[in-house]
Design a protein around this motif. Structure first.
Motif, PDB file in Angstrom:
ATOM      1  N   TYR A  73       0.812  -1.208   0.000  1.00  0.00           N
ATOM      2  CA  TYR A  73       0.000   0.000   0.000  1.00  0.00           C
ATOM      3  C   TYR A  73       0.857   1.274   0.000  1.00  0.00           C
ATOM      4  O   TYR A  73       0.314   2.372   0.127  1.00  0.00           O
ATOM      5  N   ILE A  74       2.156   1.121  -0.123  1.00  0.00           N
ATOM      6  CA  ILE A  74       3.069   2.269  -0.114  1.00  0.00           C
ATOM      7  C   ILE A  74       3.666   2.427  -1.497  1.00  0.00           C
ATOM      8  O   ILE A  74       4.080   1.437  -2.126  1.00  0.00           O
ATOM      9  N   CYS A  75       3.716   3.662  -1.984  1.00  0.00           N
ATOM     10  CA  CYS A  75       4.388   3.935  -3.260  1.00  0.00           C
ATOM     11  C   CYS A  75       5.892   3.989  -2.990  1.00  0.00           C
ATOM     12  O   CYS A  75       6.436   5.026  -2.579  1.00  0.00           O
ATOM     13  N   ALA A  76       6.559   2.851  -3.183  1.00  0.00           N
ATOM     14  CA  ALA A  76       7.973   2.721  -2.810  1.00  0.00           C
ATOM     15  C   ALA A  76       8.879   3.694  -3.568  1.00  0.00           C
ATOM     16  O   ALA A  76       9.750   4.329  -2.953  1.00  0.00           O
ATOM     17  N   PRO A  77       8.758   3.841  -4.903  1.00  0.00           N
ATOM     18  CA  PRO A  77       9.657   4.795  -5.594  1.00  0.00           C
ATOM     19  C   PRO A  77       9.515   6.227  -5.079  1.00  0.00           C
ATOM     20  O   PRO A  77      10.508   6.942  -4.939  1.00  0.00           O
ATOM     21  N   LEU A  78       8.257   6.623  -4.784  1.00  0.00           N
ATOM     22  CA  LEU A  78       8.058   7.978  -4.265  1.00  0.00           C
ATOM     23  C   LEU A  78       8.685   8.137  -2.890  1.00  0.00           C
ATOM     24  O   LEU A  78       9.278   9.184  -2.588  1.00  0.00           O
TER      25      LEU A  78
END
Length: 444
Positions: free
Chosen positions: A345-350
């Motif tokens: 649920y986390i936008c890892a690249p951001l």
């Protein structure tokens, strides 16, 4: 006489963090989380005991007949008692006549290339307040990096594992972060006053703001990176932490052994050689704890009478931040590679980009502080921009020398001299005309 506001801030953060940690530990106990409860209490009581010992040591209470104060220190109420004592001294300073005053001489900051020396009368009340301020400045650093920093890391790790930020944990993490940033700020101010002890240092609000932003971004990013890395590679976090700690712990001792200086004996007259060794080990332990999370503005020098390196070394700072940036980037990239479905649920690249930008902002505000807002920038032999430029030029020269020293496996087709050039041209002409000289021919 200035209001002892720094003492009020230190005591407020110490009291608030202790109460929040005790409340959170009670919630862990109700939920049956004995491990989190024990670690929360550990990171609260150990720095609290060290704070009490520091206040007793600086105020020399063991050599005076003050049993009530010592008893309150045993009950971990020493900072509150000292705060009331400082408030009482400040409140009665104007109503009582000073029977004895001392004269101090401080030099003002150079104006137009000239620096004037100013004499100032210091009364007993102001001298006692100065001792209180110095004591709380040191206890703020101890509380920040031996208590608040591990506490913040622990509670953020629990939040990641449980995917929940409770009210108690949120309050404790906020207070802990403020305590760490304030401790780092006090460390910066303490370093400035120690290095420029002969001058009257006036820290402007803009300098406080730059230090606050610099330390906030630096510490927050560092804690988040360590927590994220430990959440996916639990086994490897221990070598990373121990390697960082041992490097900074033994670095001052290695420099001391290389200098072949005698063992320092002037720390405290009442201390024996064993006591001095214990104090120096605790000092280097604190130094390593600070550098684990941020740049230590105070550089230890054990062969110096003040135990502080007063020279401004831009190269050491540049190397530290370059290596720390590389380390943080490596750890967060490893988290990105080995992340599990737990972070779906986390936008890892951001998040990776935000952390890298956050640490870059910390470096930016650090440069702004040393370039424009440092209270003693007029005393610098060179500005930080010049120091960074010279450091980059030095790295470029080292890279060029390394490239020139590497052996070249390719044959050199260019003639090295005019004589060789003529021979080469004649040989090419004879080969084109089909003429083979007997001296130049090679029989198989």
């Amino acid at each position: 006489m200035r209001l002892p506001s720094s003492i009020f801030v230190s005591v407020s953060l110490f009291t608030a963090e202790t109460i929040a940690a005790l409340y959170l530990s009670s919630t862990y106990r109700s939920a049956g989380d004995r491990i989190w409860q024990g670690l929360t209490l550990l990171f609260t009581l150990v720095p609290s005991v060290l704070v009490q010992l520091t206040l007793i040591f600086i105020h020399r209470d063991l050599s005076r007949d003050r049993p009530l104060v010592l008893l309150l220190h045993i009950f971990q109420l020493g900072p509150i008692v000292r705060c009331f004592e400082a408030s009482f001294i400040y409140g009665n300073a104007s109503s009582t006549e000073e029977p004895y005053v001392s004269i101090t001489r401080k030099r003002q900051m150079p104006k137009g290339g000239l620096s004037e020396e100013v004499e100032k009368e210091v009364g007993q009340a102001e001298g006692k307040l100065f001792t209180h301020r110095a004591a709380f400045a040191r206890t703020s650093v101890i509380q920040a990096f031996l208590g608040s920093a591990p506490q913040l890391t622990l509670q953020l790790y629990v939040c990641v594992l449980q995917q929940d930020v409770s009210v108690g944990r949120g309050i404790l993490m906020t207070i802990s972060l403020l305590s760490i940033v304030y401790g780092a700020l006090r460390c910066n101010i303490l370093a400035i006053k120690i290095k420029y002890d002969d001058y009257e240092v006036d820290v402007r609000p803009a300098a406080y703001l730059c230090i606050f932003l610099w330390r906030s971004f630096e510490i927050a990013v560092r804690v988040v990176v360590l927590v994220l890395f430990s959440s996916v590679l639990q086994i490897w976090i221990l070598p990373v932490v121990l390697l960082n700690f041992f490097i900074f712990f033994f670095y001052p001792w290695i420099l001391f052994w290389q200098s072949k200086s005698p063992f320092p004996e002037n720390i405290e007259k009442t201390l024996t050689r064993v006591g001095t060794t214990i104090v120096l080990c605790l000092l280097t332990f604190l130094y390593a704890g600070i550098n684990m999370f941020c740049w230590s503005a105070v550089q230890l020098k054990l062969n110096d009478p003040d135990l502080i390196n007063k020279s401004q070394n831009w190269y050491r700072m540049a190397v530290y931040y370059m290596l720390r940036f590389v380390e943080n980037a490596t750890l967060i990239l490893l988290w990105y590679v080995f992340q599990t479905d737990f972070y779906r649920y986390i936008c890892a690249p951001l998040l990776v980009l935000q952390l890298l930008i956050g640490y870059s902002l910390a470096i930016f505000f650090m440069l702004v502080f040393y370039q424009f807002c440092h209270p003693c920038k007029k005393l610098f032999s060179s500005s930080i921009s010049q120091g960074m430029w010279e450091c980059s030029e030095l790295l470029c020269l080292l890279c060029q020398k390394r490239n020139t020293r590497e052996p070249d496996d390719k044959p050199n087709l260019e003639p090295s001299s005019t004589f060789d050039k003529d021979i080469t041209n004649d040989t090419l002409n004879e080969s084109q005309n089909g003429i083979t000289s007997q001296d130049l021919s090679v029989n198989p």
